[in-house]
Design a protein around this motif. Structure first.
Motif, PDB file in Angstrom:
ATOM      1  N   GLU A 171      -6.695  -0.498  -7.640  1.00  0.00           N
ATOM      2  CA  GLU A 171      -8.052  -0.309  -7.132  1.00  0.00           C
ATOM      3  C   GLU A 171      -8.040   0.512  -5.856  1.00  0.00           C
ATOM      4  O   GLU A 171      -8.889   1.382  -5.652  1.00  0.00           O
ATOM      5  CB  GLU A 171      -8.729  -1.663  -6.877  1.00  0.00           C
ATOM      6  CG  GLU A 171     -10.184  -1.518  -6.430  1.00  0.00           C
ATOM      7  CD  GLU A 171     -10.880  -2.851  -6.233  1.00  0.00           C
ATOM      8  OE1 GLU A 171     -12.103  -2.835  -6.028  1.00  0.00           O
ATOM      9  OE2 GLU A 171     -10.199  -3.896  -6.275  1.00  0.00           O
ATOM     10  N   VAL A 172      -7.060   0.264  -4.984  1.00  0.00           N
ATOM     11  CA  VAL A 172      -6.956   1.032  -3.745  1.00  0.00           C
ATOM     12  C   VAL A 172      -6.749   2.516  -4.049  1.00  0.00           C
ATOM     13  O   VAL A 172      -7.426   3.380  -3.490  1.00  0.00           O
ATOM     14  CB  VAL A 172      -5.805   0.517  -2.857  1.00  0.00           C
ATOM     15  CG1 VAL A 172      -5.635   1.415  -1.639  1.00  0.00           C
ATOM     16  CG2 VAL A 172      -6.069  -0.911  -2.421  1.00  0.00           C
ATOM     17  N   VAL A 173      -5.824   2.805  -4.956  1.00  0.00           N
ATOM     18  CA  VAL A 173      -5.548   4.200  -5.308  1.00  0.00           C
ATOM     19  C   VAL A 173      -6.786   4.846  -5.929  1.00  0.00           C
ATOM     20  O   VAL A 173      -7.124   5.996  -5.631  1.00  0.00           O
ATOM     21  CB  VAL A 173      -4.340   4.287  -6.266  1.00  0.00           C
ATOM     22  CG1 VAL A 173      -4.181   5.706  -6.809  1.00  0.00           C
ATOM     23  CG2 VAL A 173      -3.068   3.847  -5.546  1.00  0.00           C
ATOM     24  N   ALA A 174      -7.502   4.090  -6.778  1.00  0.00           N
ATOM     25  CA  ALA A 174      -8.716   4.616  -7.404  1.00  0.00           C
ATOM     26  C   ALA A 174      -9.774   4.923  -6.349  1.00  0.00           C
ATOM     27  O   ALA A 174     -10.462   5.959  -6.417  1.00  0.00           O
ATOM     28  CB  ALA A 174      -9.258   3.619  -8.423  1.00  0.00           C
ATOM     29  N   ARG A 175      -9.912   4.035  -5.362  1.00  0.00           N
ATOM     30  CA  ARG A 175     -10.889   4.267  -4.291  1.00  0.00           C
ATOM     31  C   ARG A 175     -10.514   5.502  -3.473  1.00  0.00           C
ATOM     32  O   ARG A 175     -11.373   6.299  -3.097  1.00  0.00           O
ATOM     33  CB  ARG A 175     -10.956   3.048  -3.371  1.00  0.00           C
ATOM     34  CG  ARG A 175     -11.520   1.789  -3.996  1.00  0.00           C
ATOM     35  CD  ARG A 175     -13.012   1.850  -4.225  1.00  0.00           C
ATOM     36  NE  ARG A 175     -13.501   0.583  -4.705  1.00  0.00           N
ATOM     37  CZ  ARG A 175     -14.123  -0.329  -3.957  1.00  0.00           C
ATOM     38  NH1 ARG A 175     -14.345  -0.084  -2.678  1.00  0.00           N
ATOM     39  NH2 ARG A 175     -14.532  -1.468  -4.489  1.00  0.00           N
ATOM     40  N   ILE A 176      -9.225   5.637  -3.160  1.00  0.00           N
ATOM     41  CA  ILE A 176      -8.754   6.794  -2.391  1.00  0.00           C
ATOM     42  C   ILE A 176      -9.126   8.083  -3.116  1.00  0.00           C
ATOM     43  O   ILE A 176      -9.694   9.012  -2.534  1.00  0.00           O
ATOM     44  CB  ILE A 176      -7.230   6.729  -2.167  1.00  0.00           C
ATOM     45  CG1 ILE A 176      -6.879   5.598  -1.204  1.00  0.00           C
ATOM     46  CG2 ILE A 176      -6.712   8.063  -1.624  1.00  0.00           C
ATOM     47  CD1 ILE A 176      -5.390   5.327  -1.093  1.00  0.00           C
ATOM     48  N   LYS A 177      -8.825   8.132  -4.406  1.00  0.00           N
ATOM     49  CA  LYS A 177      -9.107   9.341  -5.188  1.00  0.00           C
ATOM     50  C   LYS A 177     -10.606   9.623  -5.252  1.00  0.00           C
ATOM     51  O   LYS A 177     -11.043  10.773  -5.166  1.00  0.00           O
ATOM     52  CB  LYS A 177      -8.519   9.211  -6.595  1.00  0.00           C
ATOM     53  CG  LYS A 177      -6.992   9.238  -6.608  1.00  0.00           C
ATOM     54  CD  LYS A 177      -6.445   9.078  -8.016  1.00  0.00           C
ATOM     55  CE  LYS A 177      -4.927   9.165  -8.031  1.00  0.00           C
ATOM     56  NZ  LYS A 177      -4.381   8.978  -9.401  1.00  0.00           N
ATOM     57  N   ALA A 178     -11.405   8.556  -5.393  1.00  0.00           N
ATOM     58  CA  ALA A 178     -12.863   8.735  -5.473  1.00  0.00           C
ATOM     59  C   ALA A 178     -13.424   9.261  -4.150  1.00  0.00           C
ATOM     60  O   ALA A 178     -14.261  10.165  -4.134  1.00  0.00           O
ATOM     61  CB  ALA A 178     -13.529   7.405  -5.836  1.00  0.00           C
ATOM     62  N   ILE A 179     -12.936   8.707  -3.030  1.00  0.00           N
ATOM     63  CA  ILE A 179     -13.415   9.160  -1.712  1.00  0.00           C
ATOM     64  C   ILE A 179     -13.039  10.620  -1.487  1.00  0.00           C
ATOM     65  O   ILE A 179     -13.856  11.426  -1.016  1.00  0.00           O
ATOM     66  CB  ILE A 179     -12.820   8.281  -0.590  1.00  0.00           C
ATOM     67  CG1 ILE A 179     -13.353   6.861  -0.690  1.00  0.00           C
ATOM     68  CG2 ILE A 179     -13.167   8.871   0.792  1.00  0.00           C
ATOM     69  CD1 ILE A 179     -12.622   5.875   0.211  1.00  0.00           C
ATOM     70  N   LEU A 180     -11.803  10.976  -1.828  1.00  0.00           N
ATOM     71  CA  LEU A 180     -11.360  12.353  -1.611  1.00  0.00           C
ATOM     72  C   LEU A 180     -12.111  13.322  -2.512  1.00  0.00           C
ATOM     73  O   LEU A 180     -12.432  14.438  -2.096  1.00  0.00           O
ATOM     74  CB  LEU A 180      -9.847  12.460  -1.854  1.00  0.00           C
ATOM     75  CG  LEU A 180      -8.979  11.751  -0.809  1.00  0.00           C
ATOM     76  CD1 LEU A 180      -7.509  11.798  -1.216  1.00  0.00           C
ATOM     77  CD2 LEU A 180      -9.160  12.367   0.570  1.00  0.00           C
TER      78      LEU A 180
ATOM     79  N   LEU B 209       0.828  -1.207   0.000  1.00  0.00           N
ATOM     80  CA  LEU B 209       0.000   0.000   0.000  1.00  0.00           C
ATOM     81  C   LEU B 209       0.862   1.257   0.000  1.00  0.00           C
ATOM     82  O   LEU B 209       0.623   2.187  -0.774  1.00  0.00           O
ATOM     83  CB  LEU B 209      -0.918  -0.004   1.226  1.00  0.00           C
ATOM     84  CG  LEU B 209      -2.082  -0.999   1.215  1.00  0.00           C
ATOM     85  CD1 LEU B 209      -2.776  -1.014   2.575  1.00  0.00           C
ATOM     86  CD2 LEU B 209      -3.086  -0.659   0.122  1.00  0.00           C
ATOM     87  N   LYS B 210       1.840   1.269   0.881  1.00  0.00           N
ATOM     88  CA  LYS B 210       2.696   2.449   1.027  1.00  0.00           C
ATOM     89  C   LYS B 210       3.388   2.785  -0.294  1.00  0.00           C
ATOM     90  O   LYS B 210       3.402   3.951  -0.740  1.00  0.00           O
ATOM     91  CB  LYS B 210       3.723   2.194   2.135  1.00  0.00           C
ATOM     92  CG  LYS B 210       4.598   3.396   2.500  1.00  0.00           C
ATOM     93  CD  LYS B 210       5.494   3.026   3.675  1.00  0.00           C
ATOM     94  CE  LYS B 210       6.502   4.119   3.961  1.00  0.00           C
ATOM     95  NZ  LYS B 210       5.874   5.379   4.391  1.00  0.00           N
ATOM     96  N   TYR B 211       3.932   1.782  -0.958  1.00  0.00           N
ATOM     97  CA  TYR B 211       4.650   2.010  -2.218  1.00  0.00           C
ATOM     98  C   TYR B 211       3.725   2.602  -3.279  1.00  0.00           C
ATOM     99  O   TYR B 211       4.054   3.601  -3.936  1.00  0.00           O
ATOM    100  CB  TYR B 211       5.252   0.690  -2.727  1.00  0.00           C
ATOM    101  CG  TYR B 211       5.858   0.807  -4.108  1.00  0.00           C
ATOM    102  CD1 TYR B 211       7.113   1.387  -4.304  1.00  0.00           C
ATOM    103  CD2 TYR B 211       5.150   0.349  -5.225  1.00  0.00           C
ATOM    104  CE1 TYR B 211       7.653   1.509  -5.579  1.00  0.00           C
ATOM    105  CE2 TYR B 211       5.687   0.468  -6.505  1.00  0.00           C
ATOM    106  CZ  TYR B 211       6.932   1.045  -6.675  1.00  0.00           C
ATOM    107  OH  TYR B 211       7.456   1.176  -7.932  1.00  0.00           O
ATOM    108  N   ASN B 212       2.563   1.998  -3.456  1.00  0.00           N
ATOM    109  CA  ASN B 212       1.659   2.419  -4.527  1.00  0.00           C
ATOM    110  C   ASN B 212       0.956   3.744  -4.224  1.00  0.00           C
ATOM    111  O   ASN B 212       0.711   4.535  -5.136  1.00  0.00           O
ATOM    112  CB  ASN B 212       0.628   1.324  -4.797  1.00  0.00           C
ATOM    113  CG  ASN B 212       1.221   0.162  -5.564  1.00  0.00           C
ATOM    114  OD1 ASN B 212       1.335   0.195  -6.783  1.00  0.00           O
ATOM    115  ND2 ASN B 212       1.641  -0.865  -4.834  1.00  0.00           N
ATOM    116  N   ILE B 213       0.641   3.987  -2.956  1.00  0.00           N
ATOM    117  CA  ILE B 213      -0.012   5.245  -2.588  1.00  0.00           C
ATOM    118  C   ILE B 213       0.960   6.414  -2.727  1.00  0.00           C
ATOM    119  O   ILE B 213       0.607   7.484  -3.226  1.00  0.00           O
ATOM    120  CB  ILE B 213      -0.583   5.145  -1.159  1.00  0.00           C
ATOM    121  CG1 ILE B 213      -1.746   4.153  -1.133  1.00  0.00           C
ATOM    122  CG2 ILE B 213      -1.056   6.513  -0.651  1.00  0.00           C
ATOM    123  CD1 ILE B 213      -2.223   3.781   0.254  1.00  0.00           C
TER     124      ILE B 213
END
Length: 231
Positions: free
Chosen positions: A109-118, A18-22
């Motif tokens: 998918e995690v990064v996409a979700r983060i961006k969508a939530i923000l 997670l840390k690397y990709n975020i």
């Protein structure tokens, strides 16, 4: 300024991934490996989003989420779990999580979700040039995420407030559960209509004089819900 994400997970391999990709996506990160450390960091520091695992040592993710919302920390929460279980999903959202992801997941998918939530959390809500929306004795202040009824200030989770606001903005219209899911929870939860029913029940507990005979939020059998002027 880069947005900050707190990762709360006890699996080092997951945290590293997670840390690397975020960070690759342009965010700053901090890490906590148990629930108590995650709760402390989330309350003592400012983050734009929290990734919170459901099963944690020290304090479970559901309890961390509950504690944060009780302490009025409204930072968006993306909850992770190894279980693909509807009860867990509804419970997490009921406690105030903003989104939900089941392991295993792809980093994209995690990064996409983060961006969508923000994007959703940073949206300005149109107010039609008025500081509040009025439904009888209920006053809703969109920009402050606050509401009062008979001069009493009400407390909501983020999703409860967004649901209340959506109902008020469409006062007099019958809204299906799928419409409410799409508008308030976005596409992620279409089909899980129980989430809507749980949140409607919580809203009624806070705004209705008698929850057995609701006057603000009416159930339209076989169709959905409708907000009305009760008086």
């Amino acid at each position: 300024m880069n947005q900050r994400v707190l990762i709360v997970d006890d699996e080092e391999s997951i945290v590293t991934l997670l840390k690397y990709n975020i960070e690759k996506a342009g965010f700053l990160t901090d890490v906590a490996y148990d629930g108590l450390e995650g709760l402390r960091k989330a309350t003592e520091q400012t983050f734009d989003l929290i990734i919170l695992d459901l099963m944690l040592p020290g304090m479970e993710g559901t309890d961390v989420c509950k504690q944060l919302r009780q302490q009025q920390v409204d930072t968006p929460i993306l909850m992770l779990t190894a279980k693909d279980d509807e009860f867990d999903k509804v419970l997490g959202l009921e406690l105030g999580a903003d989104d939900y992801l089941t392991k295993p997941f792809s980093p994209k998918e995690v990064v996409a979700r983060i961006k969508a939530i923000l994007r959703r959390s940073n949206k300005q809500v149109p107010t039609n040039d008025k500081p509040y929306i009025k439904v009888s004795e209920l006053l809703i202040f969109p920009e402050q995420y606050e509401a009062t009824i008979r001069d009493e200030t009400l407390t909501f989770t983020r999703k409860e407030f967004e649901l209340l606001l959506y109902l008020a903005k469409h006062k007099g219209k019958v809204l299906s559960r799928d419409q409410l899911l799409s508008a308030v929870w976005n596409y992620d939860f279409v089909g899980d209509t129980r989430i809507v029913d749980v949140h409607i029940s919580h809203l009624r507990e806070k705004i209705e004089p008698d929850t057995k005979h609701p006057v603000y939020i009416k159930t339209i059998r076989g169709l959905g819900y409708k907000m009305e002027e009760p008086y």
